[in-house]
Write an enzyme that holds these catalytic residues in place. Structure first.
Site, short mmCIF file in Angstrom:
data_model
loop_
_atom_site.label_atom_id
_atom_site.label_comp_id
_atom_site.label_asym_id
_atom_site.label_seq_id
_atom_site.Cartn_x
_atom_site.Cartn_y
_atom_site.Cartn_z
N PRO A 2 0.83 -1.21 0.00
CA PRO A 2 0.00 0.00 0.00
C PRO A 2 0.86 1.26 0.00
O PRO A 2 1.90 1.32 0.66
CB PRO A 2 -0.79 -0.13 1.30
CG PRO A 2 -0.82 -1.57 1.59
CD PRO A 2 0.49 -2.12 1.09
N GLU A 3 0.43 2.25 -0.76
CA GLU A 3 1.15 3.51 -0.82
C GLU A 3 0.48 4.54 0.09
O GLU A 3 -0.53 4.25 0.74
CB GLU A 3 1.24 3.99 -2.26
CG GLU A 3 2.05 3.05 -3.14
CD GLU A 3 2.56 3.71 -4.40
OE1 GLU A 3 2.72 4.95 -4.42
OE2 GLU A 3 2.81 2.98 -5.38
#
Length: 296
Positions: A2-3
């Protein structure tokens, strides 16, 4: 992995349940995730009130009253879900079956809100690359966070600051933007998207947009604005929802439907009047998507 926009979406989803809540007890159902849990992990959290839920780069920070700061990282497959006495199913725009088995529910926070409502906040992580650690001082003093650069949100990151960060750097522009010591939280997907918006090639030397003169100044201004806008747009849309990522309510975000270049190899460039096509190259073992015709 996840960013930043995905992690910010998780923070916002957990905030109404956790901020101001008292932790009744914590179940740590195994001794470790990516790292061992801190000593007396559950005992030190029990009875604490959560004053604030924050984010630094891709890390969640849980700030306790009279207690340590809990630093959480989702890893590759970690996700939170919230269960209340009324429901454990709160589908969003795109419903996604929760991941995936109770066998992977590794940490359970039993919390009570100020009005007495009770909830369970469950951390599920099939691959166990996530982690939870304590910071005894401020969150930013922890070794995981101490060396991080400027956040790519708000107005702090402008052209002048970006230029100063990149001055003299001979590495490819994309590689420099992924350096967490310079800009914290930028990841592979959104760097590709920001470079396309700014019309800058990922393979050019980073320092070329930090040279004296009007042209470089315009390029650094344009890139700073593109970085801020692509992150803001992704947060507003709820993140990218690639592979294992999902919101706290089990739903998927939908920014991936707005990707201009990421994952679009061979497709026409969506920039009006460009006429080019999206290419995929590999930089430092990671996929880069860009248009050679309009990104120079």
């Amino acid at each position: 992995m996840p960013e930043l926009p995905e992690v910010e979406t998780v923070r916002r989803g957990l905030q109404p349940v956790l901020e101001g809540a008292r932790i009744i007890r914590v179940e740590a159902r195994r001794p470790d995730l990516r790292f061992p849990f801190p000593e007396r992990f559950s005992e030190r959290l029990a009875g604490k009130t959560i004053n604030a839920l924050g984010r630094r780069a891709k890390y969640l920070t849980m700030h306790m009253e009279d207690g340590p700061v809990l630093i959480c990282h989702l890893g590759m497959s970690g996700s939170f879900r919230v269960e209340t006495s009324d429901s454990n199913e709160m589908p969003g725009v795109f419903h996604h079956e929760r991941s995936k088995s109770a066998n992977h529910d590794h940490v359970v926070f039993h919390v009570a809100s100020a009005n007495g409502d009770r909830s369970r906040v469950i951390f599920n992580d099939p691959r166990r690359f996530g982690f939870m650690l304590f910071s005894e001082g401020t969150a930013n003093e922890h070794p995981m966070l101490a060396g991080l650069g400027v956040e790519p949100t708000g107005n702090t990151l402008d052209g002048a600051l970006l230029s100063s960060l990149l001055q003299g750097r001979r590495s490819p522009l994309k590689a420099a933007l992924l350096d967490q010591r310079l800009i914290a939280g930028l990841g592979n997907i959104y760097v590709s998207e920001a470079l396309w918006r700014a019309g800058l090639s990922p393979v050019r030397e980073a320092g070329t947009i930090a040279k004296p003169g009007k042209k470089a100044r315009e390029q650094s201004d344009r890139l700073a604005e593109a970085i801020r806008s692509v992150i803001a747009d992704a947060i507003a849309a709820g993140g990218s929802s690639l592979r294992d990522y999902m919101h706290t309510d089990g739903s998927l975000g939908y920014f991936q439907h707005s990707f201009a270049v990421y994952g679009r190899e061979g497709e026409p460039c969506p920039k009006p009047g460009c006429g080019g096509h999206i290419e995929r190259i590999v930089q430092s073992g990671r996929s880069t998507f860009y248009c050679r015709a309009c990104q120079v």
